[in-house]
Design a protein around this motif. Structure first.
Motif, PDB file in Angstrom:
ATOM      1  N   ALA A   1      12.916  -2.949 -13.189  1.00 12.64           N
ATOM      2  CA  ALA A   1      13.957  -2.915 -14.252  1.00 12.64           C
ATOM      3  C   ALA A   1      14.682  -4.235 -13.239  1.00 12.64           C
ATOM      4  O   ALA A   1      14.555  -4.996 -14.935  1.00 12.64           O
ATOM      5  CB  ALA A   1      15.092  -2.202 -14.407  1.00 12.64           C
ATOM      6  N   ALA A   2      14.383  -4.541 -12.315  1.00 16.61           N
ATOM      7  CA  ALA A   2      15.325  -5.596 -12.155  1.00 16.61           C
ATOM      8  C   ALA A   2      13.748  -7.239 -11.816  1.00 16.61           C
ATOM      9  O   ALA A   2      14.459  -8.283 -11.656  1.00 16.61           O
ATOM     10  CB  ALA A   2      15.688  -5.226 -10.730  1.00 16.61           C
ATOM     11  N   GLY A   3      12.884  -6.861 -12.727  1.00 16.54           N
ATOM     12  CA  GLY A   3      11.959  -8.141 -12.117  1.00 16.54           C
ATOM     13  C   GLY A   3      11.108  -8.599 -11.275  1.00 16.54           C
ATOM     14  O   GLY A   3      10.305  -8.507 -10.831  1.00 16.54           O
ATOM     15  N   ALA A   4      11.633  -7.035  -9.846  1.00 17.05           N
ATOM     16  CA  ALA A   4      11.178  -6.891  -8.865  1.00 17.05           C
ATOM     17  C   ALA A   4       9.714  -7.293  -8.664  1.00 17.05           C
ATOM     18  O   ALA A   4       9.215  -7.230  -7.893  1.00 17.05           O
ATOM     19  CB  ALA A   4      11.715  -6.609  -7.151  1.00 17.05           C
ATOM     20  N   VAL A   5       9.393  -5.340  -9.145  1.00 15.64           N
ATOM     21  CA  VAL A   5       7.973  -5.076  -9.205  1.00 15.64           C
ATOM     22  C   VAL A   5       6.957  -5.211 -10.651  1.00 15.64           C
ATOM     23  O   VAL A   5       8.381  -4.987 -11.704  1.00 15.64           O
ATOM     24  CB  VAL A   5       7.723  -3.860  -8.518  1.00 15.64           C
ATOM     25  CG1 VAL A   5       6.590  -3.138  -8.124  1.00 15.64           C
ATOM     26  CG2 VAL A   5       8.505  -3.353  -7.391  1.00 15.64           C
ATOM     27  N   ALA A   6       6.220  -5.409 -10.856  1.00 12.56           N
ATOM     28  CA  ALA A   6       5.938  -5.645 -12.432  1.00 12.56           C
ATOM     29  C   ALA A   6       4.320  -5.526 -12.066  1.00 12.56           C
ATOM     30  O   ALA A   6       3.480  -5.451 -10.622  1.00 12.56           O
ATOM     31  CB  ALA A   6       6.186  -7.039 -12.861  1.00 12.56           C
ATOM     32  N   PRO A   7       3.894  -4.723 -13.167  1.00 17.28           N
ATOM     33  CA  PRO A   7       2.035  -5.048 -13.511  1.00 17.28           C
ATOM     34  C   PRO A   7       1.736  -5.771 -13.210  1.00 17.28           C
ATOM     35  O   PRO A   7       1.987  -7.156 -13.405  1.00 17.28           O
ATOM     36  CB  PRO A   7       2.567  -4.504 -15.020  1.00 17.28           C
ATOM     37  CG  PRO A   7       3.302  -4.161 -16.095  1.00 17.28           C
ATOM     38  CD  PRO A   7       4.534  -4.566 -14.884  1.00 17.28           C
ATOM     39  N   ALA A   8       0.324  -5.611 -12.710  1.00 20.40           N
ATOM     40  CA  ALA A   8      -0.703  -6.681 -11.981  1.00 20.40           C
ATOM     41  C   ALA A   8      -1.475  -6.421 -11.997  1.00 20.40           C
ATOM     42  O   ALA A   8      -1.542  -4.887 -10.651  1.00 20.40           O
ATOM     43  CB  ALA A   8       0.162  -7.231 -11.428  1.00 20.40           C
TER      44      ALA A   8
ATOM     45  N   ARG B   1      -3.870  -1.779  -6.801  1.00 21.21           N
ATOM     46  CA  ARG B   1      -3.092  -0.537  -7.140  1.00 21.21           C
ATOM     47  C   ARG B   1      -2.615  -0.762  -8.578  1.00 21.21           C
ATOM     48  O   ARG B   1      -1.532   0.431  -9.624  1.00 21.21           O
ATOM     49  CB  ARG B   1      -1.893  -0.567  -6.673  1.00 21.21           C
ATOM     50  CG  ARG B   1      -2.978  -0.372  -5.671  1.00 21.21           C
ATOM     51  CD  ARG B   1      -1.586  -0.108  -4.180  1.00 21.21           C
ATOM     52  NE  ARG B   1      -2.907   0.952  -2.944  1.00 21.21           N
ATOM     53  CZ  ARG B   1      -1.834   1.883  -2.280  1.00 21.21           C
ATOM     54  NH1 ARG B   1      -0.558   1.929  -2.222  1.00 21.21           N
ATOM     55  NH2 ARG B   1      -2.501   3.021  -1.425  1.00 21.21           N
ATOM     56  N   GLY B   2      -2.592  -2.273  -9.528  1.00 21.01           N
ATOM     57  CA  GLY B   2      -1.524  -2.635 -10.805  1.00 21.01           C
ATOM     58  C   GLY B   2      -0.423  -2.857 -10.952  1.00 21.01           C
ATOM     59  O   GLY B   2       0.312  -2.608 -11.983  1.00 21.01           O
ATOM     60  N   TRP B   3       0.161  -2.928  -9.401  1.00 22.06           N
ATOM     61  CA  TRP B   3       1.643  -3.354  -9.478  1.00 22.06           C
ATOM     62  C   TRP B   3       1.776  -4.295  -8.228  1.00 22.06           C
ATOM     63  O   TRP B   3       0.506  -3.988  -7.654  1.00 22.06           O
ATOM     64  CB  TRP B   3       2.763  -2.194  -9.780  1.00 22.06           C
ATOM     65  CG  TRP B   3       2.841  -1.328 -10.708  1.00 22.06           C
ATOM     66  CD1 TRP B   3       2.028   0.408 -10.717  1.00 22.06           C
ATOM     67  CD2 TRP B   3       3.220  -0.982 -11.090  1.00 22.06           C
ATOM     68  NE1 TRP B   3       2.510   0.655 -11.871  1.00 22.06           N
ATOM     69  CE2 TRP B   3       2.809  -0.259 -12.956  1.00 22.06           C
ATOM     70  CE3 TRP B   3       4.928  -1.945 -11.766  1.00 22.06           C
ATOM     71  CZ2 TRP B   3       4.430   0.298 -13.945  1.00 22.06           C
ATOM     72  CZ3 TRP B   3       5.193  -1.852 -12.970  1.00 22.06           C
ATOM     73  CH2 TRP B   3       4.909  -0.899 -13.213  1.00 22.06           C
ATOM     74  N   ILE B   4       2.586  -5.363  -8.356  1.00 19.14           N
ATOM     75  CA  ILE B   4       2.427  -6.295  -7.123  1.00 19.14           C
ATOM     76  C   ILE B   4       4.186  -6.339  -7.373  1.00 19.14           C
ATOM     77  O   ILE B   4       5.373  -6.638  -8.153  1.00 19.14           O
ATOM     78  CB  ILE B   4       1.981  -7.621  -7.499  1.00 19.14           C
ATOM     79  CG1 ILE B   4       0.975  -7.638  -6.991  1.00 19.14           C
ATOM     80  CG2 ILE B   4       2.257  -8.554  -8.512  1.00 19.14           C
ATOM     81  CD1 ILE B   4       0.299  -6.961  -5.548  1.00 19.14           C
ATOM     82  N   TYR B   5       5.072  -7.139  -6.611  1.00 26.56           N
ATOM     83  CA  TYR B   5       5.858  -7.724  -5.765  1.00 26.56           C
ATOM     84  C   TYR B   5       5.922  -9.064  -6.270  1.00 26.56           C
ATOM     85  O   TYR B   5       5.166  -9.982  -5.784  1.00 26.56           O
ATOM     86  CB  TYR B   5       6.457  -7.333  -4.821  1.00 26.56           C
ATOM     87  CG  TYR B   5       7.729  -7.118  -4.052  1.00 26.56           C
ATOM     88  CD1 TYR B   5       9.077  -7.482  -4.450  1.00 26.56           C
ATOM     89  CD2 TYR B   5       7.607  -8.848  -2.636  1.00 26.56           C
ATOM     90  CE1 TYR B   5       9.969  -8.112  -3.619  1.00 26.56           C
ATOM     91  CE2 TYR B   5       8.467  -9.541  -2.228  1.00 26.56           C
ATOM     92  CZ  TYR B   5       9.716  -8.678  -2.440  1.00 26.56           C
ATOM     93  OH  TYR B   5      11.229  -9.663  -2.296  1.00 26.56           O
ATOM     94  N   HIS B   6       7.100  -9.167  -6.606  1.00 24.54           N
ATOM     95  CA  HIS B   6       7.988 -10.579  -7.237  1.00 24.54           C
ATOM     96  C   HIS B   6       9.005 -11.134  -6.524  1.00 24.54           C
ATOM     97  O   HIS B   6      10.491 -10.960  -6.596  1.00 24.54           O
ATOM     98  CB  HIS B   6       7.818 -10.780  -9.088  1.00 24.54           C
ATOM     99  CG  HIS B   6       6.041 -10.398  -9.043  1.00 24.54           C
ATOM    100  ND1 HIS B   6       5.356 -11.744  -9.473  1.00 24.54           N
ATOM    101  CD2 HIS B   6       6.099  -9.861 -10.285  1.00 24.54           C
ATOM    102  CE1 HIS B   6       4.332 -10.877 -10.301  1.00 24.54           C
ATOM    103  NE2 HIS B   6       4.386  -9.877 -10.360  1.00 24.54           N
ATOM    104  N   GLY B   7       8.543 -11.796  -5.422  1.00 32.34           N
ATOM    105  CA  GLY B   7      10.100 -11.363  -4.742  1.00 32.34           C
ATOM    106  C   GLY B   7       9.848 -12.645  -3.400  1.00 32.34           C
ATOM    107  O   GLY B   7       8.663 -12.855  -2.649  1.00 32.34           O
TER     108      GLY B   7
END
Length: 180
Positions: free
Chosen positions: A17-24, A35-41
């Protein structure tokens, strides 16, 4: 993979919800898997690291492999020495950071790290209620007259927002202003 299958983070209950982890579909630089999720920070390391999966964050392998931290300033809100070393380690090395304009700080209370609620604007602050607004204003050390001018222009994803935390023990709110 659904978000419900992501690792849990005690001090950051909802990084999606905070946008730190998103589908990718990106490949994690630590485990070298998609793994379908990546950290954006941010990740503070001597190496340029862009893609980390939540699992490598949660188990500490990303911080260990790349000798880095997700949050550099832990203990704001109480003197750092009041927070146990293992809490500092979990927040710095096994908890995602969150997007901010300035270097992020992690609020602490009741001798523990607090849970990151999210970046808040006017609407989000009003939704928290008057008591929470006053608690955040006080911990952010913003004078009442300046807060009255700031509150109406805050935007969760804008140039002026508030990083909001909630104590895991007593429920008190705290935070700080994040200005571009």
């Amino acid at each position: 993979m659904p978000a419900s299958e992501l690792p849990t983070f005690r001090y950051f209950p909802d990084p999606v919800a905070a946008g730190a982890v998103a589908p990718a579909d990106d490949v994690c630089q630590c485990c070298e898997r998609s793994r379908g999720w990546i950290y954006h920070g941010s990740f503070y390391s001597e190496q340029e690291i862009d893609d980390l999966c939540p699992w490598c964050i949660a188990d500490g392998s990303a911080a260990a492999r790349f000798d880095g931290e997700f949050t550099a300033d832990i203990g704001w809100g109480l003197p750092r020495w009041d927070v146990p070393r293992d809490v500092i380690d979990v927040i710095a090395h096994r908890t995602p950071g969150f997007p901010t304009w300035q270097d992020r700080r992690w609020w602490t209370h009741c001798d523990d790290g607090a849970a990151f609620v999210g970046m808040a604007g006017t609407d989000e602050m009003i939704a928290l209620g008057d008591d929470a607004i006053e608690q955040v204003r006080t911990t952010a050390e913003v004078p009442v007259d300046q807060w009255a001018e700031l509150l109406p222009i805050l935007r969760a994803d804008g140039d002026a927002s508030v990083a909001v935390f909630r104590c895991l023990h007593c429920g008190a709110y705290g935070g700080y202003l994040d200005l571009s």
